[in-house]
Design an enzyme around this catalytic site. Structure first.
Site, mmCIF file in Angstrom:
data_model
loop_
_atom_site.group_PDB
_atom_site.id
_atom_site.type_symbol
_atom_site.label_atom_id
_atom_site.label_comp_id
_atom_site.label_asym_id
_atom_site.label_seq_id
_atom_site.Cartn_x
_atom_site.Cartn_y
_atom_site.Cartn_z
ATOM 1 N N GLY A 47 0.820 -1.214 0.000
ATOM 2 C CA GLY A 47 0.000 0.000 0.000
ATOM 3 C C GLY A 47 0.848 1.255 0.000
ATOM 4 N N ASN A 49 1.520 3.372 -2.379
ATOM 5 C CA ASN A 49 1.252 4.413 -3.374
ATOM 6 C C ASN A 49 0.454 5.581 -2.806
ATOM 7 O OD1 ASN A 49 -1.093 2.995 -3.032
ATOM 8 N ND2 ASN A 49 -1.595 2.855 -5.214
ATOM 9 N N THR A 50 0.218 5.558 -1.492
ATOM 10 C CA THR A 50 -0.534 6.655 -0.886
ATOM 11 C C THR A 50 -0.328 6.665 0.631
ATOM 12 O OG1 THR A 50 -2.741 7.686 -0.746
ATOM 13 C CG2 THR A 50 -2.646 5.304 -0.528
ATOM 14 N N GLY A 51 -0.633 7.796 1.253
ATOM 15 C CA GLY A 51 -0.710 7.881 2.709
ATOM 16 C C GLY A 51 0.521 7.466 3.474
ATOM 17 N N ILE A 52 0.305 6.713 4.559
ATOM 18 C CA ILE A 52 1.378 6.284 5.449
ATOM 19 C C ILE A 52 2.394 5.425 4.703
ATOM 20 C CG2 ILE A 52 1.916 4.950 7.528
ATOM 21 C CD1 ILE A 52 -0.914 5.614 8.527
ATOM 22 N N GLY A 53 1.897 4.543 3.838
ATOM 23 C CA GLY A 53 2.795 3.666 3.092
ATOM 24 C C GLY A 53 3.753 4.442 2.208
ATOM 25 N N SER A 176 -4.196 -0.895 14.669
ATOM 26 C CA SER A 176 -4.935 0.310 15.031
ATOM 27 C C SER A 176 -5.395 0.240 16.481
ATOM 28 C CB SER A 176 -6.160 0.469 14.124
ATOM 29 O OG SER A 176 -7.012 1.514 14.588
ATOM 30 N N TYR A 201 -13.694 -3.882 10.627
ATOM 31 C CA TYR A 201 -12.360 -3.276 10.611
ATOM 32 C C TYR A 201 -11.640 -3.534 11.933
ATOM 33 C CZ TYR A 201 -8.761 0.353 10.683
ATOM 34 O OH TYR A 201 -7.559 1.035 10.792
#
Length: 317
Positions: A47, A49-53, A176, A201
């Site tokens: 993951g 390609n965006t955000g935290i990753g 989380s 989740y």
């Protein structure tokens, strides 16, 4: 009395605006201060390609690692890889297709990676989905459990021998704080008997922590250590499936971490020297964090391991 309440409601936005910098500073505490450099090291970030990753991959590349962005959207991943290459000056940022909702894609990624690379020093299991309407993966798993837990479980299993050969190496699983609301309902693991998107989740995030603890137990003495992390409440695409959560994120945007801030604990667990003794622990804001009673249950952790192996066709040892 009503007048006082109305006045308080009118003053609340002003208070939030004034207090926001101090509250944000308190909520976004925890910075990875490690000076570890990574020339010659290989890392995989799911993951990315965006955000935290993306921010995690960028920092690993900045430190000299050869970084694989394992993404479902390869086109978007290529744009991010080019951005990271320009910013860091590191050309060893590669994109490979990985769809965690399809075990065929996971196995294909692992097969190609193992053929391409001799080493793997850091695996960041970062990708995830949140509050999806009820749906199933290509293999019939409930989407949250399938992507957030089973997908990363299989990926880690397939790359485990390479991690052992490359020791010392680390596995970081992004969980989380929501795990506190999670339960592992073995009789309803795929959500077919009852389903709530929010709780689904939470259940998957609990599974991340249980997986981390059982993996650490099984890897003791191997040179591979593993950690679960709570990144904080981060402004990312994770809430894209929930209009309510997007509204909440907007309302409290003053207090929400940036992706760069959210990446700090993952980086801390991947890079900090001397952390091996804490393998299997859960971290938040770059320090050990408390987990729920469910997350400390070794019996549930071992049963979840066995059930996961059975679902994925992995031989149990």
């Amino acid at each position: 009395m009503i007048g006082i309440l109305l006045l308080l409601l009118l003053l609340l936005p002003l208070f939030l605006y004034i207090a926001a910098p101090q509250i944000r500073k308190m909520l976004s505490s925890g910075v990875c201060t490690s000076t570890t450099q990574l020339p010659g090291k290989v890392a995989v970030v799911t993951g990315a390609n965006t955000g935290i990753g993306k921010e995690t991959a960028k920092e690993l590349a900045q430190r000299g690692a050869r970084v694989y962005l394992a993404c479902r959207d390869v086109q978007k991943g290529e744009l991010v890889a080019r951005e990271i290459q320009i910013v860091t000056g590191n050309q060893q940022v590669l994109v490979r297709k990985l769809d965690l909702a399809d075990t065929k894609s996971i196995r294909a990624f692992a097969k190609d990676f193992l053929a391409e690379e001799k080493h793997l020093h850091i695996l960041i299991n970062n990708a995830g989905v949140m509050m999806c309407p009820y749906s199933k993966t290509a293999d019939g798993f409930e989407m949250h459990m399938g992507v957030n837990h089973l997908g990363h479980f299989l990926l880690t299993h397939l790359l485990l021998e390479k991690l052992k050969e490359s020791a010392p190496s680390r596995v970081v699983n992004v969980s989380s704080l929501a795990h506190h609301l999670g339960r592992i309902h073995f009789h309803n693991l795929q959500g077919e008997k009852f389903y709530n998107a929010g709780l689904a989740y939470c259940h998957s995030k609990l599974a991340n922590i249980l997986f981390t603890q059982e993996l650490a137990r099984r890897l003791k003495g191997s040179g591979v250590t593993t950690y679960s992390v709570h990144p904080g409440t981060v402004n990312s695409e994770l809430v894209r499936h929930s209009s309510f959560m997007k509204w909440m994120w907007w309302l409290f945007s003053f207090f929400i971490k940036t992706p760069q801030e959210g990446a700090q604990t993952s980086l801390y667990c991947a890079l900090t020297e001397g952390l091996e003794i804490l393998s299997g622990h859960h971290f938040s804001d770059c320090r050990v964090a408390w987990v729920s009673a469910q997350a400390r249950n070794e019996t549930i952790a071992r049963r979840l391991w066995d059930v996961s192996c059975d679902l994925l066709g992995i031989p149990m040892d």
